[in-house]
Write a protein that holds these residues in place. Structure first.
Motif, PDB file in Angstrom:
ATOM      1  N   TRP A   1       0.833  -1.210   0.000  1.00 45.44           N
ATOM      2  CA  TRP A   1       0.000   0.000   0.000  1.00 45.44           C
ATOM      3  C   TRP A   1       0.869   1.262   0.000  1.00 45.44           C
ATOM      4  O   TRP A   1       0.574   2.232  -0.708  1.00 45.44           O
ATOM      5  CB  TRP A   1      -0.901  -0.031   1.235  1.00 45.44           C
ATOM      6  CG  TRP A   1      -1.757   1.195   1.383  1.00 45.44           C
ATOM      7  CD1 TRP A   1      -2.925   1.468   0.750  1.00 45.44           C
ATOM      8  CD2 TRP A   1      -1.478   2.324   2.227  1.00 45.44           C
ATOM      9  NE1 TRP A   1      -3.413   2.703   1.140  1.00 45.44           N
ATOM     10  CE2 TRP A   1      -2.537   3.238   2.052  1.00 45.44           C
ATOM     11  CE3 TRP A   1      -0.448   2.632   3.117  1.00 45.44           C
ATOM     12  CZ2 TRP A   1      -2.592   4.447   2.727  1.00 45.44           C
ATOM     13  CZ3 TRP A   1      -0.498   3.838   3.785  1.00 45.44           C
ATOM     14  CH2 TRP A   1      -1.562   4.733   3.600  1.00 45.44           C
TER      15      TRP A   1
ATOM     16  N   GLN B   1       2.214   1.891  -3.463  1.00 45.13           N
ATOM     17  CA  GLN B   1       1.171   2.456  -4.327  1.00 45.13           C
ATOM     18  C   GLN B   1       0.955   3.944  -4.020  1.00 45.13           C
ATOM     19  O   GLN B   1       0.773   4.747  -4.943  1.00 45.13           O
ATOM     20  CB  GLN B   1      -0.133   1.671  -4.119  1.00 45.13           C
ATOM     21  CG  GLN B   1      -0.050   0.228  -4.612  1.00 45.13           C
ATOM     22  CD  GLN B   1      -1.221  -0.615  -4.144  1.00 45.13           C
ATOM     23  OE1 GLN B   1      -1.958  -0.217  -3.232  1.00 45.13           O
ATOM     24  NE2 GLN B   1      -1.405  -1.785  -4.759  1.00 45.13           N
ATOM     25  N   GLN B   2       0.995   4.289  -2.708  1.00 40.67           N
ATOM     26  CA  GLN B   2       0.847   5.694  -2.329  1.00 40.67           C
ATOM     27  C   GLN B   2       2.021   6.534  -2.829  1.00 40.67           C
ATOM     28  O   GLN B   2       1.856   7.701  -3.223  1.00 40.67           O
ATOM     29  CB  GLN B   2       0.728   5.802  -0.804  1.00 40.67           C
ATOM     30  CG  GLN B   2      -0.529   5.168  -0.221  1.00 40.67           C
ATOM     31  CD  GLN B   2      -1.785   5.825  -0.747  1.00 40.67           C
ATOM     32  OE1 GLN B   2      -1.962   7.049  -0.664  1.00 40.67           O
ATOM     33  NE2 GLN B   2      -2.674   5.014  -1.317  1.00 40.67           N
TER      34      GLN B   2
ATOM     35  N   CYS C   1       3.779   5.992  -5.572  1.00 42.55           N
ATOM     36  CA  CYS C   1       3.588   6.200  -7.014  1.00 42.55           C
ATOM     37  C   CYS C   1       2.564   7.311  -7.258  1.00 42.55           C
ATOM     38  O   CYS C   1       2.744   8.181  -8.144  1.00 42.55           O
ATOM     39  CB  CYS C   1       3.134   4.894  -7.675  1.00 42.55           C
ATOM     40  SG  CYS C   1       4.411   3.614  -7.728  1.00 42.55           S
ATOM     41  N   ALA C   2       1.490   7.277  -6.464  1.00 42.47           N
ATOM     42  CA  ALA C   2       0.466   8.313  -6.624  1.00 42.47           C
ATOM     43  C   ALA C   2       1.025   9.694  -6.275  1.00 42.47           C
ATOM     44  O   ALA C   2       0.733  10.697  -6.952  1.00 42.47           O
ATOM     45  CB  ALA C   2      -0.741   7.987  -5.740  1.00 42.47           C
TER      46      ALA C   2
ATOM     47  N   LEU D   1       3.212  11.108  -9.062  1.00 40.31           N
ATOM     48  CA  LEU D   1       2.402  11.632 -10.169  1.00 40.31           C
ATOM     49  C   LEU D   1       1.770  12.972  -9.808  1.00 40.31           C
ATOM     50  O   LEU D   1       1.676  13.887 -10.661  1.00 40.31           O
ATOM     51  CB  LEU D   1       1.324  10.604 -10.528  1.00 40.31           C
ATOM     52  CG  LEU D   1       1.846   9.286 -11.128  1.00 40.31           C
ATOM     53  CD1 LEU D   1       0.707   8.299 -11.330  1.00 40.31           C
ATOM     54  CD2 LEU D   1       2.561   9.546 -12.453  1.00 40.31           C
ATOM     55  N   ARG D   2       1.327  13.147  -8.547  1.00 39.86           N
ATOM     56  CA  ARG D   2       0.749  14.428  -8.121  1.00 39.86           C
ATOM     57  C   ARG D   2       1.796  15.548  -8.196  1.00 39.86           C
ATOM     58  O   ARG D   2       1.500  16.678  -8.620  1.00 39.86           O
ATOM     59  CB  ARG D   2       0.244  14.307  -6.675  1.00 39.86           C
ATOM     60  CG  ARG D   2      -1.060  13.534  -6.532  1.00 39.86           C
ATOM     61  CD  ARG D   2      -2.286  14.384  -6.901  1.00 39.86           C
ATOM     62  NE  ARG D   2      -2.350  15.620  -6.167  1.00 39.86           N
ATOM     63  CZ  ARG D   2      -2.838  15.742  -4.923  1.00 39.86           C
ATOM     64  NH1 ARG D   2      -3.295  14.662  -4.287  1.00 39.86           N
ATOM     65  NH2 ARG D   2      -2.875  16.932  -4.333  1.00 39.86           N
TER      66      ARG D   2
ATOM     67  N   THR E   1       2.908  -2.659  -9.988  1.00 40.20           N
ATOM     68  CA  THR E   1       2.505  -1.382  -9.390  1.00 40.20           C
ATOM     69  C   THR E   1       2.928  -0.212 -10.268  1.00 40.20           C
ATOM     70  O   THR E   1       2.154   0.743 -10.484  1.00 40.20           O
ATOM     71  CB  THR E   1       3.113  -1.249  -7.990  1.00 40.20           C
ATOM     72  OG1 THR E   1       2.691  -2.355  -7.178  1.00 40.20           O
ATOM     73  CG2 THR E   1       2.683   0.032  -7.322  1.00 40.20           C
TER      74      THR E   1
ATOM     75  N   ALA F   1       0.740  -0.226 -13.425  1.00 46.52           N
ATOM     76  CA  ALA F   1      -0.642   0.178 -13.164  1.00 46.52           C
ATOM     77  C   ALA F   1      -0.764   1.675 -12.911  1.00 46.52           C
ATOM     78  O   ALA F   1      -1.749   2.310 -13.304  1.00 46.52           O
ATOM     79  CB  ALA F   1      -1.193  -0.612 -11.972  1.00 46.52           C
ATOM     80  N   SER F   2       0.250   2.255 -12.236  1.00 46.10           N
ATOM     81  CA  SER F   2       0.166   3.677 -11.883  1.00 46.10           C
ATOM     82  C   SER F   2       0.734   4.584 -12.974  1.00 46.10           C
ATOM     83  O   SER F   2       0.318   5.733 -13.126  1.00 46.10           O
ATOM     84  CB  SER F   2       0.916   3.932 -10.578  1.00 46.10           C
ATOM     85  OG  SER F   2       2.308   3.686 -10.737  1.00 46.10           O
TER      86      SER F   2
ATOM     87  N   ALA G   1       3.788   5.650 -12.875  1.00 50.39           N
ATOM     88  CA  ALA G   1       4.784   6.511 -12.228  1.00 50.39           C
ATOM     89  C   ALA G   1       6.170   6.190 -12.757  1.00 50.39           C
ATOM     90  O   ALA G   1       6.505   5.030 -12.991  1.00 50.39           O
ATOM     91  CB  ALA G   1       4.726   6.303 -10.717  1.00 50.39           C
TER      92      ALA G   1
END
Length: 792
Positions: free
Chosen positions: A598, A601-602, A604-605, A608-609, A640, A643-644, A646
């Motif tokens: 998790w 995944q955070q 990678c997010a 991107l932000r 991961t 999917a993202s 990143a």
């Protein structure tokens, strides 16, 4: 007429059977002496019908002689048929002179079967003479008789019939009178008192023999009661057993008894039934048997008997009394069945159910039963007992390094050492793996005394386990962590005691292993809090209570050039749980793996932000050793990223030096595989873990992070100052970027930048903050090219 094999000797049927048996033997012997020469002569003359008839007759007679199971009447009829066949063949082949053979048939029938079969035989013989001898009789010449063939044949047949009838009737009448005389003699004999007693004895012997033969495959003993010994009585188990044994003696044993016990019949006749008992035969069972015998009652029991050679074997025995017509017990019949195999199977099943296969110690099931009993007895008697939970330290290392065979041998040796230290009243059990439990029964009447005694025993155990184990010529070192709890206490159950001892054992492990810890109530509170933490943490991950904050990393000029993602847990009630509290729990219960995925995944997010906001920064995310060692970790990271979307170049995976303790080559190979994707690696808390520095040149490292414990006392502490300078100098020569954690004062920052530290992280530059807060700060800060930040 079928002959009863146990008929009286004066029975006419008995005499007929005796005569027939001897007659058969005599005919067979004489037949061999006469028929063989006759057959040879007939063969030389070509008279093959006579040869065949002689051979068939001899074989037939031999069959009748040997086939004794055939009913008597059938044997006689077969014998008469043979004689009739011989007479007919001779009558046809030789002539009227052969009529003498047919004349013997009715006489023998009268002798062996009686008058009516004899008359039928006479009629058959006369008819054979009349029909078969017609032609030969017609050629005879009689003076004064007309030359008619039928008349001559009739004269011969009537003369044959007359003489045969005289002989047959004489034998039949004589045997009938003999039978009547024998019946009268038998009736007279039965009326005599001596004959009556003899018949009663024979009848009793027959009944006893029948009982023995009825169970021929079992061991059968018959003992005669000594009337002079009197009743046994039941004045006590021993006296009853002795009296019951002394009042009888063995008069019969069967072959099954001889085979199983090794005793010959003559060795046991006259001896008592206690002959087969031994030291381990149960006294309670013997007392029950003796009491039943004293009351003349049948009894059934399972007994441990002994052979002549001393071998123990189990029997299921049934003792039955036999009484005479007056109701007096005269004999005991014992029927015994060998159940040793069944007992062994029962023992094996019991051992598998209640004992550990490897060590032979009681298993958890038997331990809990004994613990329940110890708890009950301690509560009744008021004495204090103890439960010890013992775990071998680092046993897994020996098992993994040397194999399960060595590990099993060490466990067996440990079990022997533990058993050797205990009293008979104590219990040593193995409940699985390298875990043992010891029950110390009734140590003292007060808590202080019981605690002291338990501590002494625990120390003996600790020292015994600490001694070297010699296994196949190799020495192995081990130690034990021991948890102790006392009983009884109000409301305690066996499960409670085992849990308390287990909890204390884990406290001993936490205190450095190879030690002893007594259970305290606070320990249980800690355990319950940890269990609650595990449950709540799983719910928090599923319910979205977790979030990732970012702590900025700045360069020497104070510009933000990166950030580290740190996990935060805010409960639904608004309270915060520190990472130092829930991360170790996640490590122990296995939640660290889903938490780590998790977090990735955070990260990678967040990358991107930042990119979307025009502030691309490299972000560091922690990876635990257990997460990194997953077989599918590389594939997990690849999925991961895909999917993202990143960029891997903006992600830095932070690992600790503990990752390098186990399977170094495999770990480095996996790091190279991840680095090929564009990911970069950082060694977190550098200098506090793995002592070897050889891995630095093998790993695809991007940076080192100086642990906050070295930064905290700089520049005042000379030792920490020297360590930091050494790390910075080494990293500079290896071309590695250095991040200093825990920077809280300007003096620390000045020292680090003066010595060439690339990047600083700590409260001096900001606490961990939500991504939106970091974006706002970046928007307000001095403009700095993102590419320069990434390169820096």
């Amino acid at each position: 007429m079928e002959v009863d094999p146990v008929a009286a000797p004066n029975d006419i049927a008995h005499w007929r059977a005796q005569i027939f048996a001897r007659l058969l033997l005599a005919i067979l012997v004489l037949g061999l002496l006469t028929a063989v020469p006759s057959a040879l002569l007939a063969a030389s003359e070509g008279m093959w019908a006579i040869v065949v008839s002689d051979v068939v007759a001899l074989l037939w007679i031999a069959t009748i002689w040997r086939w004794t199971s055939l009913p008597y009447r059938s044997r006689v009829l077969n014998f008469l048929a043979v004689a009739f066949l011989i007479g007919v063949v001779l009558l046809l082949k030789i002539g009227p002179v052969s009529q003498i053979y047919l004349m013997a048939i009715p006489v023998l029938a009268a002798l062996l079967l009686g008058l009516r079969p004899a008359l039928w035989s006479l009629a058959a013989a006369a008819l054979a003479v009349m029909v078969l001898g017609y032609e030969a009789n017609g050629q005879l010449h009689f003076e004064g008789v007309p030359d008619y063939a039928f008349l001559k044949s009739a004269i011969v047949t009537l003369n044959f019939l007359f003489i045969s009838a005289v002989l047959t009737l004489s034998c039949a009448v004589l045997l009938r009178h003999l039978a009547r005389s024998l019946d009268q003699l038998g009736a007279s004999t039965l009326s005599l008192e001596q004959g009556q007693e003899r018949l009663q004895i024979l009848n009793a012997e027959l009944r006893l023999t029948s009982a023995a033969v009825a169970r021929l495959n079992d061991m059968v003993l018959i003992a005669e009661v000594d009337a002079a010994a009197g009743p046994a009585g039941v004045a006590g188990a021993d006296r009853a057993a002795e009296a019951a044994d002394g009042g009888q003696h063995i008069i019969f044993v069967n072959q099954a008894f001889e085979r199983r016990t090794g005793y010959r019949r003559d060795e046991v006749l006259g001896r008592g039934l206690r002959l087969l008992r031994g030291p381990d035969t149960e006294p309670e069972t013997l007392a029950r048997i003796a009491a039943a015998m004293a009351r003349n009652e049948a009894v059934r029991a399972e007994l441990l008997n002994y052979t002549k050679a001393g071998e123990a074997y189990w029997v299921e025995t049934e003792l039955v009394p036999f009484a005479d017509e007056g109701g007096n017990n005269t004999h005991w019949v014992a029927v015994e069945r060998d159940i040793s195999e069944r007992k062994r199977s029962e023992d094996d099943i019991h051992r598998l159910a209640f004992y550990d296969v490897l060590t032979g110690l009681p298993n958890r099931r038997l331990l809990m039963d004994r613990l329940d009993k110890l708890l009950a007895s301690s509560q009744r008697g008021g004495s204090i007992s103890a439960v010890m939970f013992i775990d071998l330290d680092h046993f897994k290392y020996i098992n993994d390094a040397r194999g399960h065979a060595t590990g099993d041998a060490l466990l067996r040796n440990a079990a022997q050492r533990l058993s050797g230290l205990m009293r008979k009243a104590d219990t040593v059990a193995r409940i699985g793996g390298d875990e043992f439990v010891v029950l110390l029964a009734h140590l003292a009447q007060d808590v202080a005394g019981a605690s002291h005694s338990a501590l002494l025993v625990a120390e003996k155990i600790r020292r015994a386990i600490a001694d070297c184990f010699e296994i196949e010529g190799q020495s192995y070192q081990s130690s034990a962590s021991i948890g102790v709890t006392l009983l009884p206490q109000r409301g305690q159950t066996a499960q409670d005691l085992l849990r308390e001892a287990d909890t204390a054992m884990y406290r001993a492990k936490a205190d450095g292993r190879n030690g002893i810890a007594f259970f305290e109530t606070a320990m249980q509170a800690d355990v319950e809090q940890r269990l609650t933490m595990e449950r709540d943490l799983a719910a928090a991950l599923a319910g979205g209570e977790l979030c990732m904050h970012l702590q900025p990393q700045v360069d020497r000029a104070g510009a933000v050039v990166g950030a580290e993602l740190l996990m935060r847990w805010r409960r639904a009630d608004g309270s915060m749980v520190a990472p130092a509290v829930f991360i170790p729990v996640a490590e122990e219960c296995g939640l660290i793996r889903p938490l780590g995925l998790w977090a990735l995944q955070q990260a990678c997010a967040a990358v991107l932000r930042l990119q979307a906001a025009g502030r691309p920064l490299p972000l560091s995310v922690n990876v635990s050793p257990s997460q990194f060692r997953q077989d599918d970790f590389v594939a997990q990271v690849r999925r991961t990223l895909a999917a993202s979307g990143a960029p891997a170049a903006l992600l830095i995976l932070e690992v600790t030096e503990g990752l390098l303790i186990d399977k170094l080559d495999e770990t480095i190979a996996r790091m190279h595989e991840l680095a090929a994707m564009g990911l970069r690696f950082s060694i977190d808390d550098f200098g506090t873990g793995y002592s070897s520095l050889a891995y630095l040149k093998k790993m695809p490292l991007y940076e080192l992070k100086i642990d906050r414990s070295f930064v905290r006392d700089t520049p005042d502490d000379a030792s920490d100052k020297a360590i930091v300078q050494a790390i910075l100098a080494m990293a500079r020569h290896l071309g590695l970027r250095v991040v200093a954690e825990g920077v809280e004062t300007q003096a620390q920052a000045d020292f680090l930048t003066a010595n060439g530290c690339d990047c600083l992280q700590g409260y001096l530059y900001g606490h961990a903050m939500p991504l939106e807060t970091l974006l706002a700060r970046l928007a307000d800060g001095p403009a700095r090219a993102a590419q320069a930040a990434c390169a820096g």
